[in-house]
Design an enzyme around this catalytic site. Structure first.
Site, mmCIF file in Angstrom:
data_model
loop_
_atom_site.group_PDB
_atom_site.id
_atom_site.type_symbol
_atom_site.label_atom_id
_atom_site.label_comp_id
_atom_site.label_asym_id
_atom_site.label_seq_id
_atom_site.Cartn_x
_atom_site.Cartn_y
_atom_site.Cartn_z
ATOM 1 N N ASP A 289 0.864 -1.177 0.000
ATOM 2 C CA ASP A 289 0.000 0.000 0.000
ATOM 3 C C ASP A 289 0.907 1.236 0.000
ATOM 4 O OD1 ASP A 289 -2.128 1.702 0.013
ATOM 5 O OD2 ASP A 289 -3.186 0.745 1.660
HETATM 6 C C1 BGC Z 1 -5.045 3.232 0.201
HETATM 7 C C2 BGC Z 1 -5.204 2.176 -0.868
HETATM 8 C C3 BGC Z 1 -5.037 2.787 -2.232
HETATM 9 C C4 BGC Z 1 -3.706 3.490 -2.325
HETATM 10 C C5 BGC Z 1 -3.444 4.127 -3.662
HETATM 11 C C6 BGC Z 1 -3.796 4.068 -0.012
HETATM 12 O O1 BGC Z 1 -3.749 5.178 0.841
HETATM 13 O O2 BGC Z 1 -5.008 2.599 1.455
HETATM 14 O O3 BGC Z 1 -6.448 1.543 -0.721
HETATM 15 O O4 BGC Z 1 -5.180 1.806 -3.209
HETATM 16 O O5 BGC Z 1 -3.668 4.518 -1.336
HETATM 17 O O6 BGC Z 1 -4.214 5.250 -3.862
#
Ligand code: BGC
Length: 734
Positions: A289
């Site tokens: 993530d």
């Molecule tokens: C979130 C994810 C997301 C990623 C990319 C993160 O802050 O937890 O769910 O896919 O950002 O935007």
């Protein structure tokens, strides 16, 4: 001799020149993918390999939690980009650089968060789950994939299948509720919708299961926090949706921000490698993530970025989202013998495999069609509208307040959500545009025309303490036959980084309803929100409650259709609504307890019962469940048992009824939940007609349970199957 010499030279020359014209195997679209991967990997330099393991950003970021990054100069050999733009031509330019300026011409994988639609935004996942119609979700994800694909996206970071029963956690909005099986079924539908029959289909995009694993258990509902998960509940509750979606072919997974009993999800060798790669044989890849690799330092398991990178990669995270740690440190880690080239090759192969399967090497560019042909096509909007119709839950309907009777000629439409578009679209709407949203008031106009006079008053804002609009709202209410009050959560109140300490609405909104009561007219409460709400004070004040969730672009008409009776509500909650915030956690499949029949152990100050259980949802018609019948009272583990129930529509309106089938095991080596959902089916039943619902119980699947290593067991003894308010006993004999 001379001639011979010349002939040899000629033949060497010919061989060399022919070889230089032969396309490398990895470029041959007819060669098997695995051969193409090995051919390519053995041609790559170390630096080229490590670049593939990194994801950069391109375009304008609209995720408020991650703002601050803009387009960067990206190396032509980068593995992936999060593509925040929606212009296919820009993508094609970037891709051209990768194809023509990188030595081997490896295409970039363009990812983006397509959460509940790309531009045709459908309801948030928590609402979709209430529809109990996974086929519709599959269609909606197919629409999202097509729109995303035509905008230059190959890969979505969706579905989120984090089982979550703490509504303080803002991300309950993004998942399919509190039940593991429900998340499995809807997760699989989403994967199939995005990925189509084959990843190489023209409009398929790769899915990404997130956030592997246990993120929905964040302590106290606080985001990015510790999650205390025993191995037992890891296997019983959190793993099944991931396993089901991996079996359905999900191309990738994203590792979570949480740490599981002390070992962060992004550094968890057990879940990422032992389970996912070895046991489940997943051959795609895992992306971290956002900055999750770097955050291993903050989580207290790595002393610096280098150690964080080593831990994440060794655990099984192949791609580093955004933080550049792999690129900065892998050379040194290999020189120090902490990482091997074969480990890097395996990771690169996994990423290339997804690119090959998507057909990116053969068709790296996006087809450019005009925007008008890309988004919001009438048939696609129809799918969104149908999903809204099926996700609206009728929570309360005292004295058949709804649908409006023929005597309703004047409606007072009141509240901050009545003309709103910005919040109706819902949390995290990808490239959704508020101007595409049909507001509640527009839906009313379309539905009621001149037949019913609709008067509007704002009443109050979503928060604050300005009560100056109350008197106008009360006076309009007094002149009407019925009051429809539309309140709820702003879209930023749910989703990522949107934890709330209370699930009650701000006092000003509750006070609006208290004051409207003075008008003495029936009140219909319409709720727009991304989580269960505390309705303990509101529920007694109103005659009907309609849960609209955050419906996306097509909310107005379906809601108006439900109020008018054109649409018969058919949704049922996929998450329990606690009576008060203090009841959290409350979920339907809690474990059996020591004193279930006495009041001891219950709350002393309030009821222990939630306001609305998982599965609650009313209809305008009545369904009568006949006596359910089992095909046998005893079975062996090799046999299957069927159970039938005939459901009659005894009311006057056609409807769709979802039958939820649960199993319980009263005595087992490990105490089992009170009951567990094992199957559901939604069918249309015309007024006055009946239909049979059947559940085929497969002991290995439906009666077994995992231990803390994930091994499934079947124990002989009594079981119950629950349907409606019936509970039927049967025995597993050997
Ligand atoms: C979130 C994810 C997301 C990623 C990319 C993160 O802050 O937890 O769910 O896919 O950002 O935007």
């Amino acid at each position: 001799m001379k001639t011979l010499f010349s002939a040899t030279i000629l033949s060497i020359f010919l061989t060399v020149s022919c070889n230089s014209e032969i396309e490398p195997l990895y470029k041959d679209k007819n060669a098997p993918v695995e051969d193409r991967i090995s051919d390519l990997v053995q041609r790559m330099t170390f630096d080229e390999k490590v670049l593939q393991l990194n994801q950069y950003l391109a375009g304008e970021n609209t995720n408020v939690n991650n703002i601050g990054e803009s387009t960067k100069d990206m190396p032509a050999g980068i593995g992936s980009l999060i593509y925040f733009n929606s212009d296919p031509e820009v993508r094609n330019l970037i891709q051209k650089k990768a194809m023509e300026e990188s030595r081997l011409g490896i295409p970039i994988l363009f990812g983006f968060d397509v959460i509940h639609g790309y531009r045709t935004i459908y309801p948030i996942s928590l609402g979709v789950a209430a529809s109990w119609n996974p086929e519709l979700l599959k269609k909606a994800c197919g629409v999202a994939a097509k729109e995303a694909c035509l905008s230059g996206i190959d890969w979505t970071f969706s579905p989120m299948i984090d089982v979550a029963s703490d509504p303080r956690w803002g991300r309950v909005a993004e998942g399919y509720g509190e039940d593991s099986y429900t998340n499995s079924v809807f997760g699989v539908a989403a994967v199939k919708g995005y990925q189509g029959e084959s990843l190489s289909d023209p409009y398929s995009i790769a899915a990404c299961l997130k956030h592997y694993i246990g993120y929905g258990r964040s302590e106290g509902g606080r985001d990015y926090r510790y999650s205390d998960i025993s191995r037992q509940s890891l296997w019983e509750t959190y793993m099944p949706p991931y396993h089901a979606c991996v079996k359905a072919g999900a191309a990738t997974l994203m590792s979570g921000f949480n740490d599981i009993s002390g070992v962060p999800a992004t550094a968890n060798h057990y879940t990422l490698t032992e389970v996912l790669k070895k046991q489940w044989q997943h051959d795609g890849f895992v992306v971290s993530d956002w900055e999750a690799v770097d955050q291993l330092i903050a989580q207290g398991v790595a002393k610096d970025r280098k150690e964080a990178g080593l831990k994440a990669f060794k655990a099984g995270v192949e791609m580093d989202m955004k933080d550049n740690i792999y690129l900065e440190n892998f050379k040194q880690l290999v020189d120090e013998d902490k990482l091997s080239i074969s480990e890097i090759d395996d990771a690169v192969s996994r990423i290339l495999r997804v690119k090959f399967r998507l057909g990116l090497f053969d068709e790296p560019y996006t087809k450019v069609v005009p925007e008008s042909a890309r988004y919001l096509q009438p048939q696609d909007k129809k799918v969104a509208e149908q999903l809204v119709e099926e996700s609206i839950v009728l929570l309360k309907n005292e004295a058949s307040t709804l649908p409006f009777s023929a005597s309703v000629k004047k409606v007072a439409l009141i509240g901050p959500m009545a003309k709103d578009k910005e919040n109706l679209i819902g949390a995290w709407p990808a490239k959704g545009d508020c101007k595409d949203v049909e507001s509640i008031s527009e839906g009313f106009e379309k539905e009621f025309g001149t037949r019913i006079k609709v008067s509007y008053a704002l009443g109050c804002d979503f928060e604050g303490d300005d009560e100056s609009g109350f008197s106008e709202a009360i006076s309009i209410a007094k002149k009407s036959d019925i009051v429809v009050v539309c309140i709820g959560e702003k879209n930023g109140w749910s989703g990522e980084n949107a934890t709330r300490s209370t699930i009650a609405l701000p006092t000003i909104q509750e006070q609006l309803v208290v004051n409207l009561k003075k008008a003495g007219k029936p009140i219909v409460l319409v709720l727009t929100n991304g989580r269960p709400l505390e309705l303990v004070r509101l529920e007694p004040l109103v005659d009907a409650i309609v849960e609209l969730w955050q419906p996306g672009v097509a909310g107005g008409s379906p809601l108006a259709g439900i109020l008018s009776g054109r649409v018969n509500p058919s949704a049922k909650l996929a998450i329990t609504f606690p009576l008060t915030t203090g009841q959290i956690p409350t979920y339907y499949n809690m474990r059996q307890c020591a004193r279930p029949f006495s009041k001891m152990g219950d709350y002393q100050d309030i009821s222990t019962e939630p306001l609305y259980w998982f599965g609650h949802g009313l209809s305008y018609t009545t369904y009568q469940y006949g006596t359910a019948k089992l095909s046998a009272s005893q079975i062996t583990r090799e046999q299957k048992l069927t159970v039938d129930v005939t459901v009659s529509n005894t009311g006057k309106m056609d409807g769709k009824e979802t039958v939820l089938w649960y199993i319980s095991d009263p005595a087992c080596s490990i105490s089992r939940p009170i009951k567990e959902l094992k199957f559901f089916e939604k069918k249309e039943i015309k007024a006055g007609e009946k239909t049979v619902y059947t559940f085929e119980i497969d002991p290995l699947k439906d009666l077994s349970y995992p231990d803390e290593t994930g091994k499934y067991f079947l124990e002989q003894g009594d079981f119950y199957v629950h349907v409606g308010d019936q509970k039927l006993k049967f025995e597993l004999i050997k």
